[in-house]
Design a protein around this motif. Structure first.
Motif, PDB file in Angstrom:
ATOM      1  N   PHE A 105     -11.460 -42.728  -4.207  1.00 15.82           N
ATOM      2  CA  PHE A 105     -12.161 -42.082  -5.313  1.00 15.82           C
ATOM      3  C   PHE A 105     -11.100 -41.532  -6.273  1.00 15.82           C
ATOM      4  O   PHE A 105      -9.986 -41.220  -5.858  1.00 15.82           O
ATOM      5  N   ASP A 106     -11.464 -41.392  -7.529  1.00 16.14           N
ATOM      6  CA  ASP A 106     -10.498 -40.885  -8.497  1.00 16.14           C
ATOM      7  C   ASP A 106     -10.892 -39.480  -8.927  1.00 16.14           C
ATOM      8  O   ASP A 106     -11.274 -38.665  -8.111  1.00 16.14           O
ATOM      9  N   ARG A 107     -10.861 -39.182 -10.195  1.00 12.86           N
ATOM     10  CA  ARG A 107     -11.180 -37.846 -10.683  1.00 12.86           C
ATOM     11  C   ARG A 107     -12.684 -37.660 -10.853  1.00 12.86           C
ATOM     12  O   ARG A 107     -13.425 -38.614 -11.083  1.00 12.86           O
ATOM     13  N   ASP A 108     -13.106 -36.381 -10.759  1.00  8.07           N
ATOM     14  CA  ASP A 108     -14.516 -36.054 -10.916  1.00  8.07           C
ATOM     15  C   ASP A 108     -14.618 -34.599 -11.352  1.00  8.07           C
ATOM     16  O   ASP A 108     -13.646 -33.837 -11.265  1.00  8.07           O
ATOM     17  N   LEU A 109     -15.796 -34.213 -11.817  1.00  8.89           N
ATOM     18  CA  LEU A 109     -16.062 -32.832 -12.223  1.00  8.89           C
ATOM     19  C   LEU A 109     -16.615 -32.045 -11.042  1.00  8.89           C
ATOM     20  O   LEU A 109     -17.486 -32.537 -10.318  1.00  8.89           O
ATOM     21  N   GLY A 110     -16.111 -30.816 -10.858  1.00 13.23           N
ATOM     22  CA  GLY A 110     -16.651 -30.028  -9.760  1.00 13.23           C
ATOM     23  C   GLY A 110     -15.868 -28.772  -9.491  1.00 13.23           C
ATOM     24  O   GLY A 110     -15.080 -28.300 -10.325  1.00 13.23           O
ATOM     25  N   VAL A 111     -16.094 -28.212  -8.316  1.00 11.19           N
ATOM     26  CA  VAL A 111     -15.410 -26.998  -7.867  1.00 11.19           C
ATOM     27  C   VAL A 111     -14.836 -27.270  -6.479  1.00 11.19           C
ATOM     28  O   VAL A 111     -15.330 -28.127  -5.736  1.00 11.19           O
ATOM     29  N   MET A 112     -13.799 -26.519  -6.139  1.00  9.56           N
ATOM     30  CA  MET A 112     -13.166 -26.716  -4.843  1.00  9.56           C
ATOM     31  C   MET A 112     -12.570 -25.402  -4.363  1.00  9.56           C
ATOM     32  O   MET A 112     -11.994 -24.637  -5.145  1.00  9.56           O
ATOM     33  N   ALA A 113     -12.716 -25.140  -3.072  1.00 13.17           N
ATOM     34  CA  ALA A 113     -12.087 -23.995  -2.425  1.00 13.17           C
ATOM     35  C   ALA A 113     -10.940 -24.514  -1.558  1.00 13.17           C
ATOM     36  O   ALA A 113     -11.120 -25.442  -0.761  1.00 13.17           O
ATOM     37  N   GLY A 114      -9.777 -23.929  -1.729  1.00 15.02           N
ATOM     38  CA  GLY A 114      -8.613 -24.333  -0.965  1.00 15.02           C
ATOM     39  C   GLY A 114      -8.129 -23.203  -0.072  1.00 15.02           C
ATOM     40  O   GLY A 114      -7.987 -22.058  -0.522  1.00 15.02           O
ATOM     41  N   LEU A 115      -7.895 -23.501   1.190  1.00 19.30           N
ATOM     42  CA  LEU A 115      -7.361 -22.537   2.142  1.00 19.30           C
ATOM     43  C   LEU A 115      -5.951 -22.961   2.531  1.00 19.30           C
ATOM     44  O   LEU A 115      -5.689 -24.143   2.777  1.00 19.30           O
ATOM     45  N   ARG A 116      -5.040 -22.004   2.601  1.00 15.26           N
ATOM     46  CA  ARG A 116      -3.651 -22.258   2.937  1.00 15.26           C
ATOM     47  C   ARG A 116      -3.260 -21.380   4.119  1.00 15.26           C
ATOM     48  O   ARG A 116      -3.681 -20.223   4.212  1.00 15.26           O
ATOM     49  N   LEU A 117      -2.420 -21.937   5.004  1.00 14.99           N
ATOM     50  CA  LEU A 117      -1.949 -21.188   6.164  1.00 14.99           C
ATOM     51  C   LEU A 117      -0.456 -20.924   6.007  1.00 14.99           C
ATOM     52  O   LEU A 117       0.374 -21.768   6.360  1.00 14.99           O
ATOM     53  N   PRO A 118      -0.089 -19.756   5.455  1.00 18.54           N
ATOM     54  CA  PRO A 118       1.331 -19.440   5.294  1.00 18.54           C
ATOM     55  C   PRO A 118       1.918 -18.852   6.582  1.00 18.54           C
ATOM     56  O   PRO A 118       1.375 -17.916   7.157  1.00 18.54           O
ATOM     57  N   VAL A 119       3.031 -19.430   7.032  1.00 16.24           N
ATOM     58  CA  VAL A 119       3.735 -18.946   8.222  1.00 16.24           C
ATOM     59  C   VAL A 119       5.225 -18.958   7.922  1.00 16.24           C
ATOM     60  O   VAL A 119       5.773 -19.991   7.531  1.00 16.24           O
ATOM     61  N   GLY A 120       5.867 -17.821   8.087  1.00 23.10           N
ATOM     62  CA  GLY A 120       7.303 -17.752   7.844  1.00 23.10           C
ATOM     63  C   GLY A 120       7.698 -18.056   6.426  1.00 23.10           C
ATOM     64  O   GLY A 120       8.767 -18.638   6.186  1.00 23.10           O
ATOM     65  N   GLY A 121       6.853 -17.693   5.472  1.00 22.50           N
ATOM     66  CA  GLY A 121       7.185 -17.896   4.069  1.00 22.50           C
ATOM     67  C   GLY A 121       6.862 -19.284   3.539  1.00 22.50           C
ATOM     68  O   GLY A 121       7.116 -19.559   2.366  1.00 22.50           O
ATOM     69  N   ARG A 122       6.298 -20.175   4.368  1.00 21.46           N
ATOM     70  CA  ARG A 122       5.937 -21.506   3.911  1.00 21.46           C
ATOM     71  C   ARG A 122       4.520 -21.847   4.356  1.00 21.46           C
ATOM     72  O   ARG A 122       4.060 -21.402   5.415  1.00 21.46           O
ATOM     73  N   VAL A 123       3.821 -22.638   3.538  1.00 22.08           N
ATOM     74  CA  VAL A 123       2.469 -23.068   3.884  1.00 22.08           C
ATOM     75  C   VAL A 123       2.573 -24.220   4.873  1.00 22.08           C
ATOM     76  O   VAL A 123       3.193 -25.249   4.596  1.00 22.08           O
TER      77      VAL A 123
END
Length: 338
Positions: free
Chosen positions: A127-145
């Protein structure tokens, strides 16, 4: 229209006066391309010019950044147009037009790939680009994701389509685990530092579903990348078609003076079965591709490798069944980005 640059300059100046951390940076790239193809007795060739122009804005105070990019050539069209709010190091909220979080190669920045063309498996299933919304979660450990999870709800009609005649939304989930730290933006190849990532994505759109898994490994001058993708559609509960495929990609800089900083050899092998009928008809012909390429980078710095480069790639395609016609394709592309 002459007043638009003045108005934009005034708005940027006013924003900087109100927020000293506010920044705007122009972006863009130009890529002359030559393609030669042999699909039968009459080979064909063509020249093309691709160009994009955009801008990125950010505010550390508001924890907001935005990106807009438009394709100028060969056909004017809006590409990226989204804003991101990052209330904490572990969360981000996206809104606008952006890439569907699914295939690793499709998510990689267009000019930061080891071949100037997509693998056939990706071209047939992604799939390519589309219109919408997105929630992103990141797990930072030791200063890096170390891990990411993106969950998106999108229009499902593709880029620059506001209406929804299909009356169905696209839902996508993609997760990545990178023990040594994720890359700020998805890209291919080696940045001359150890990197390991395993990811996967799932997309649901009306009666269509897709799933994919991928892996990236890089160490010093070497890099490995592979994906498996499967996309299928049903109608009234009955299977209609599917497209699936996989590829593996290997890259290495030449271990010799000067060229070890500038010259990369890449190999890619893949299999794809585009629009394979599941029931009720003959299968579309599955294809095997073998590709080899050379990338010449003007700059040695890992962070600027892809800014100015020349790419030469050759692809040989043959039917998986051993019958049918074979195809050859040569691509030469030059990229200059800022």
């Amino acid at each position: 229209m002459w007043f638009l640059p003045l108005a934009c300059g005034w708005l940027v100046g006013a924003a900087r006066a109100a927020d000293p951390t506010f920044e705007v940076r122009p972006t863009g790239w130009v890529s002359p391309q030559y393609t030669w193809e042999s699909k039968g007795s009459e080979p064909t060739s063509a020249f093309a010019l691709q160009a994009r122009l955009g801008a990125e804005a950010s505010s550390n105070t508001l924890r907001v950044r935005a990106r807009i990019e438009a394709e100028l050539l060969p056909t004017p069209s809006l590409q990226d147009a989204f804003a991101v709010w990052q209330p904490s190091p572990a969360t981000a909220l996206f809104a606008g037009q952006f890439k569907v979080p699914y295939s690793l190669q499709a998510l990689s920045v267009e000019t930061r790939r080891q071949f100037s063309t997509r693998a056939e498996a990706v071209a047939a299933t992604t799939f390519d680009r589309d219109l919408g919304v997105m929630a992103g979660l990141r797990l930072p450990v030791g200063g890096r994701v170390r891990a990411t999870l993106d969950v998106a709800a999108m229009n499902g009609e593709g880029a620059n389509q506001v209406g929804n005649p299909g009356e169905g939304l696209l839902f996508a989930v993609r997760g990545t685990v990178a023990p040594l730290g994720v890359r700020e933006r998805p890209q291919e190849g080696s940045l001359r530092e150890p990197f390991v990532a395993v990811g996967g994505g799932w997309v649901s759109l009306a009666e269509e579903n897709a799933v994919g898994v991928d892996v990236q490994v890089a160490a010093g001058p070497f890099s490995i990348q592979a994906e498996y993708l499967d996309r299928a559609r049903s109608r009234a509960g009955e299977p209609e078609w599917s497209a699936r495929g996989a590829y593996g990609q290997l890259g290495s800089f030449i271990p010799a003076p000067w060229v070890r900083e500038h010259l990369e050899v890449v190999l890619r092998g893949g299999w794809s079965a585009p629009h394979l009928l599941v029931e009720g008809g003959p299968d579309a012909e599955a294809r095997i591709t073998v590709e080899a390429g050379v990338n010449l980078y003007a700059q040695a710095s890992p962070s600027a490798l892809h800014d100015v480069k020349v790419q030469v790639g050759f692809r040989h395609t043959l039917p998986a069944s051993g019958t049918g016609h074979e195809e050859d394709r040569l691509d030469v592309a030059t990229v200059a980005r800022f």
